[in-house]
Design a protein around this motif. Structure first.
Motif, mmCIF file in Angstrom:
data_model
loop_
_atom_site.group_PDB
_atom_site.id
_atom_site.type_symbol
_atom_site.label_atom_id
_atom_site.label_comp_id
_atom_site.label_asym_id
_atom_site.label_seq_id
_atom_site.Cartn_x
_atom_site.Cartn_y
_atom_site.Cartn_z
ATOM 1 N N ILE A 104 -11.118 10.640 1.945
ATOM 2 C CA ILE A 104 -11.943 9.429 1.870
ATOM 3 C C ILE A 104 -11.654 8.667 0.573
ATOM 4 O O ILE A 104 -11.370 7.466 0.577
ATOM 5 C CB ILE A 104 -13.444 9.787 1.969
ATOM 6 N N ILE A 105 -11.687 9.403 -0.538
ATOM 7 C CA ILE A 105 -11.454 8.749 -1.837
ATOM 8 C C ILE A 105 -10.038 8.169 -1.899
ATOM 9 O O ILE A 105 -9.827 7.012 -2.301
ATOM 10 C CB ILE A 105 -11.682 9.764 -2.980
ATOM 11 N N LEU A 106 -9.047 8.956 -1.472
ATOM 12 C CA LEU A 106 -7.665 8.459 -1.501
ATOM 13 C C LEU A 106 -7.490 7.276 -0.560
ATOM 14 O O LEU A 106 -6.723 6.357 -0.845
ATOM 15 C CB LEU A 106 -6.691 9.570 -1.111
ATOM 16 N N GLY A 107 -8.198 7.314 0.571
ATOM 17 C CA GLY A 107 -8.130 6.199 1.512
ATOM 18 C C GLY A 107 -8.596 4.913 0.859
ATOM 19 O O GLY A 107 -7.943 3.872 0.955
ATOM 20 N N ILE A 108 -9.727 4.998 0.156
ATOM 21 C CA ILE A 108 -10.233 3.810 -0.545
ATOM 22 C C ILE A 108 -9.208 3.335 -1.577
ATOM 23 O O ILE A 108 -8.929 2.151 -1.707
ATOM 24 C CB ILE A 108 -11.585 4.109 -1.232
ATOM 25 N N MET A 109 -8.616 4.310 -2.285
ATOM 26 C CA MET A 109 -7.666 3.933 -3.334
ATOM 27 C C MET A 109 -6.379 3.346 -2.766
ATOM 28 O O MET A 109 -5.691 2.570 -3.434
ATOM 29 C CB MET A 109 -7.344 5.155 -4.204
ATOM 30 N N ALA A 110 -6.025 3.742 -1.531
ATOM 31 C CA ALA A 110 -4.782 3.229 -0.935
ATOM 32 C C ALA A 110 -4.976 1.848 -0.314
ATOM 33 O O ALA A 110 -4.010 1.145 -0.036
ATOM 34 C CB ALA A 110 -4.260 4.212 0.112
ATOM 35 N N LEU A 111 -6.242 1.457 -0.079
ATOM 36 C CA LEU A 111 -6.513 0.176 0.576
ATOM 37 C C LEU A 111 -5.830 -1.029 -0.075
ATOM 38 O O LEU A 111 -5.166 -1.799 0.626
ATOM 39 C CB LEU A 111 -8.032 -0.069 0.643
ATOM 40 N N PRO A 112 -5.982 -1.226 -1.395
ATOM 41 C CA PRO A 112 -5.384 -2.429 -1.983
ATOM 42 C C PRO A 112 -3.874 -2.523 -1.743
ATOM 43 O O PRO A 112 -3.364 -3.603 -1.426
ATOM 44 C CB PRO A 112 -5.678 -2.269 -3.478
ATOM 45 N N THR A 113 -3.170 -1.387 -1.856
ATOM 46 C CA THR A 113 -1.723 -1.387 -1.626
ATOM 47 C C THR A 113 -1.412 -1.867 -0.216
ATOM 48 O O THR A 113 -0.584 -2.764 -0.011
ATOM 49 C CB THR A 113 -1.156 0.046 -1.789
ATOM 50 N N ILE A 114 -2.092 -1.267 0.768
ATOM 51 C CA ILE A 114 -1.834 -1.620 2.166
ATOM 52 C C ILE A 114 -2.153 -3.086 2.404
ATOM 53 O O ILE A 114 -1.362 -3.826 3.000
ATOM 54 C CB ILE A 114 -2.686 -0.734 3.096
ATOM 55 N N ILE A 115 -3.316 -3.520 1.927
ATOM 56 C CA ILE A 115 -3.754 -4.894 2.198
ATOM 57 C C ILE A 115 -2.786 -5.904 1.572
ATOM 58 O O ILE A 115 -2.325 -6.828 2.247
ATOM 59 C CB ILE A 115 -5.188 -5.125 1.670
ATOM 60 N N THR A 116 -2.484 -5.717 0.279
ATOM 61 C CA THR A 116 -1.641 -6.716 -0.396
ATOM 62 C C THR A 116 -0.315 -6.869 0.311
ATOM 63 O O THR A 116 0.149 -7.985 0.560
ATOM 64 C CB THR A 116 -1.382 -6.285 -1.854
ATOM 65 N N ILE A 117 0.328 -5.738 0.629
ATOM 66 C CA ILE A 117 1.675 -5.823 1.189
ATOM 67 C C ILE A 117 1.657 -6.348 2.621
ATOM 68 O O ILE A 117 2.449 -7.219 2.979
ATOM 69 C CB ILE A 117 2.377 -4.460 1.097
ATOM 70 N N SER A 118 0.722 -5.855 3.460
ATOM 71 C CA SER A 118 0.764 -6.357 4.840
ATOM 72 C C SER A 118 0.267 -7.797 4.933
ATOM 73 O O SER A 118 0.730 -8.556 5.770
ATOM 74 C CB SER A 118 0.043 -5.443 5.831
ATOM 75 N N GLU A 119 -0.661 -8.178 4.053
ATOM 76 C CA GLU A 119 -1.113 -9.570 4.083
ATOM 77 C C GLU A 119 0.043 -10.505 3.735
ATOM 78 O O GLU A 119 0.241 -11.544 4.366
ATOM 79 C CB GLU A 119 -2.267 -9.775 3.101
ATOM 80 N N ASP A 120 0.799 -10.085 2.710
ATOM 81 C CA ASP A 120 1.980 -10.861 2.317
ATOM 82 C C ASP A 120 2.925 -11.061 3.498
ATOM 83 O O ASP A 120 3.405 -12.163 3.753
ATOM 84 C CB ASP A 120 2.726 -10.103 1.220
ATOM 85 N N ALA A 121 3.173 -9.937 4.206
ATOM 86 C CA ALA A 121 4.094 -10.008 5.340
ATOM 87 C C ALA A 121 3.557 -10.951 6.415
ATOM 88 O O ALA A 121 4.297 -11.749 6.991
ATOM 89 C CB ALA A 121 4.304 -8.608 5.910
ATOM 90 N N MET A 122 2.264 -10.875 6.678
ATOM 91 C CA MET A 122 1.687 -11.717 7.735
ATOM 92 C C MET A 122 1.725 -13.191 7.362
ATOM 93 O O MET A 122 1.976 -14.052 8.196
ATOM 94 C CB MET A 122 0.238 -11.302 8.009
ATOM 95 N N ARG A 123 1.466 -13.472 6.089
ATOM 96 C CA ARG A 123 1.499 -14.880 5.667
ATOM 97 C C ARG A 123 2.900 -15.460 5.742
ATOM 98 O O ARG A 123 3.070 -16.677 5.738
ATOM 99 C CB ARG A 123 0.971 -15.012 4.242
ATOM 100 N N ASN A 124 3.894 -14.578 5.769
ATOM 101 C CA ASN A 124 5.272 -15.064 5.848
ATOM 102 C C ASN A 124 5.712 -15.379 7.271
ATOM 103 O O ASN A 124 6.837 -15.813 7.479
ATOM 104 C CB ASN A 124 6.233 -14.042 5.234
ATOM 105 N N THR A 125 4.846 -15.117 8.237
ATOM 106 C CA THR A 125 5.201 -15.476 9.607
ATOM 107 C C THR A 125 5.426 -16.986 9.683
ATOM 108 O O THR A 125 4.578 -17.755 9.244
ATOM 109 C CB THR A 125 4.048 -15.123 10.569
#
Lengths: 402, 294
Positions: free
Chosen positions: A260-281
């Motif tokens: 749970i704790i690691l999941g919360i900590m991994a969120l920003p990494t996942i969000i930043t990178i996939s959001e970037d990719a999506m905005r590049n569509t």
């Protein structure tokens, strides 16, 4: 003269800049050097405490023994010489403190000056004995035979199911439970974080208004900025008791708490990178889909997500990498039992947590110390592979699209 | 026959979208909720503990009473020390990467290595710092060893943010300066750097936030379990806020009694991170507008 000075200055500054830019490369090389120098040393050592010997009667036909066998003998799981290639006689265990059962205090002497002789005679007279004692008590005319112990082998290190580096008389250096524990916790973390992270990146890149996005973005950054020890502390005082109560467990420090704790900590990494990719569509692709009558949601899952799938994958892998390398939070909430995990409600121990917890008490340069560096090497290699994979994915993507 | 079908389809499409967007929105806000819960919990529990005495007094009675003054000073020393080392080198390296070296194998290698360094887990930095600075170079457990270790950890962050800041500078500025006869370094130092400066400082502030919370690299290079005096030289051991929080929340003798201190320490750490983030965001916004207007 002035132009010469100017030219010299230019060159000097360029050299200085170049030197600075090599520091990172130099650091990576140095890290590899120091890590592996110590870490590989572990395979050059015997898994028995330094300065100790294991001796048997000279007529015993056993010549070699592994650390696992030693441990099983002293745990009385192996009771017969036959099991390790000897004659079918039962093993007689001997530790130094047992000496008073065989000899009087007078024979041993006040300052143990008679001890080497006693040990030699004892081992000579008891055919099925196995004795573990410090090397300094080895008699000059020792009548028994020292048992050869294999050095730590790769298969023992990676395949061993037990991590107990301070075990007497033979250290158990199986990293299997630690590797599995690390993967177990990280896998749980990514399973929790991926759906949440994906949802947030879709929402932020495609649905939310600019105003909402402008508020959410710094909040996600803040989530990334909170120190891991604070996450660990939060987990310790909130999540651990919660898990203990919910599942009615004896202790709440479990793999689940870590995930749970690691999941919360991994969120920003996942969000930043996939959001970037999506905005590049490309806008054209989205608009084409909309023009064909697809709804916004259909466009998202039929166009935007497939288009940015490699970015999403990269984010997920990088998130796993963060989780694998995370130390303090995991150390504080997972209970740190070095056993192979069977459920998410059991304590586990990860590689980084092991290093952090044990390095302080491992004597410098000893077997335990080097084993921890070997763990560091494993961690380094895992994260290196993860980083290279991510780079490979995003590079391939770049070439495909241009 | 066809018209109502299409209508139905359109309705279903609309309904699906409504549900999907609702779920996405809910999940996204739940992330914000997690952040708010963590922050408000720490603030709620810690705010009563923090006082002038708490941040200026030595710890007392097995760290169950008193303040966290030496830990704050220790963290300040470590942050300062690591930045003295990492900031100039990081900025210079980024200048070289962005302004000087041409695209090619060297740039690729340096970039790759910087990325690799950024991906190395912090505990591995701790191992490295221990074997190089503490043992090999003989600094012992000291502020110097800890600062260097933390500096190396912060280096990729500084390089990356600086590079981004330099990239954001429009090329016309460079061309204009070179066109007027300025040399490369003159262009870089008088034209590019002043424009990029606010963003570089933003990067510096963010790396300070990161470094002040790191625990794993200082475990074996500097951190003292309990040391109720201030460091007098760079070869002294020191307490540090994140390590202090770890110690009093897990391995102290009176974990329950020292809980308030732990909440207070966590809050101080959170405040540092909050200030760093707010400052960085504020600067970005302020200078962002300014540069655009010019």
């Amino acid at each position: 003269m002035k132009t010469f000075y100017k030219k010299f200055l230019e060159k000097f500054i360029e050299g200085l800049l170049m030197l600075s830019s090599t520091i990172t490369t130099l650091t990576v090389v140095l890290i590899v050097f120091f890590l592996f120098k110590e870490g590989i040393g572990v395979f050059n050592k015997k898994p028995i405490e330094e300065g100790y010997v294991i001796a048997i009667n000279k007529n015993n036909i056993v010549t070699k023994i592994s650390s696992e066998q030693i441990k099983n003998i002293y745990d009385q799981k192996i009771k017969n010489w036959k099991e390790i290639g000897g004659k079918p006689d039962s093993i007689i265990l001997f530790r130094l403190e047992d000496i008073s059962n065989y000899y009087s205090d007078a024979a041993i002497g006040e300052n143990f000056e008679g001890l080497p002789n006693c040990l030699s005679r004892l081992i000579d007279s008891v055919p099925n004995i196995i004795a573990f004692f410090p090397e300094k008590y080895l008699d000059k005319n020792f009548k028994g035979r020292q048992l050869e112990i294999d050095k730590v082998t790769l298969s023992e290190f990676f395949g061993g199911k037990e991590w107990f580096p301070t075990a007497q008389p033979a250290a158990q250096l199986g990293v299997m439970p630690l590797i599995l524990g690390t993967l177990w916790v990280s896998l749980g973390a990514i399973l929790l974080a991926l759906p949440l992270g994906l949802a947030a990146s879709v929402y932020m890149s495609e649905i939310a208004s600019d105003k909402v996005r402008r508020i959410m973005k710094p909040l996600i950054e803040l989530l990334a900025g909170i120190p891991s020890v604070v996450y660990g502390f939060f987990g310790l005082v909130i999540i651990v008791p919660l898990i203990q109560k919910t599942f009615n467990l004896p202790v709440g420090e479990t793999a689940l708490a870590g995930s749970i704790i690691l999941g919360i900590m991994a969120l920003p990494t996942i969000i930043t990178i996939s959001e970037d990719a999506m905005r590049n569509t490309p806008r054209a692709m989205k608009e084409a889909s909309l023009a064909l009558g697809a709804s916004k949601w259909q466009t998202i899952y039929k166009v935007v997500i497939p288009y940015s799938i490699s970015g999403i994958t990269a984010g997920a892998i990088l998130g796993i990498g963060r989780a694998i390398g995370e130390t303090m939070a995991v150390l504080m909430v997972t209970g740190n039992a070095a056993v192979i995990p069977h459920s998410i409600l059991e304590p586990v121990r990860t590689i980084p947590a092991t290093i952090a917890a044990e390095l302080g008490e491992a004597p410098n340069g000893g077997l335990h110390f080097q084993a921890l560096f070997a763990l560091g090497c494993i961690l380094f290699l895992i994260t290196l592979v993860i980083n290279l994979t991510v780079e490979f994915i995003s590079n391939r993507n770049k070439y495909n699209k241009h | 026959m066809e018209a109502p079908d299409e209508n139905k389809l359109a309705k279903r499409k609309k309904r699906n979208q409504f549900i999907a967007f609702g779920i996405l929105k809910l999940l996204s806000y739940s992330i914000v909720a997690i952040l708010v819960i963590i922050l408000s919990f720490i603030i709620y529990k810690g705010i009563g503990v923090i006082s002038w005495d708490f941040i200026t007094q030595m710890p007392e009675e097995g760290m169950t009473k008193g303040g966290i003054y030496p830990a704050i000073i220790g963290t300040l020393c470590l942050v300062g020390g690591s930045m003295i080392f990492a900031f100039p080198i990081g900025v210079l390296a980024a200048i070289y990467m962005n302004e000087y070296v041409k695209d090619g194998i060297i740039k690729k290698i340096i970039k790759q290595m910087t990325n690799n360094l950024a991906g190395i887990p912090s505990i591995v930095f701790g191992l490295f710092g221990m074997s190089l600075f503490v043992n090999k170079l003989g600094f012992g457990d000291s502020i110097l060893a800890g600062s260097l270790t933390l500096g190396l950890l912060a280096l990729p962050v500084v390089i990356r943010t600086t590079e981004e800041a330099l990239k954001a500078v429009d090329n016309t500025f460079r061309h204009a300066s070179i066109g007027l006869g300025a040399s490369k370094w003159e262009t870089t130092s008088r034209v590019v750097l002043p424009i990029a400066f606010p963003n570089i400082i933003t990067g510096l502030i963010l790396s300070i936030g990161r470094v002040s919370g790191e625990t794993a690299p200082i475990l074996f290079t500097v951190a003292a379990y309990f040391l109720p005096k201030l460091p007098t030289s760079i070869f002294d051991q020191a307490m540090a806020l994140p390590y202090h929080l770890y110690v009093i929340s897990t391995s102290g003798t009176n974990i329950e009694e020292s809980r308030p201190i732990a909440y207070g320490t966590a809050l101080v750490l959170i405040i540092i991170v909050l200030i760093a983030n707010l400052l960085a965001n504020g600067l970005r916004k302020y200078f962002g507008n300014k540069v655009k207007m010019n």
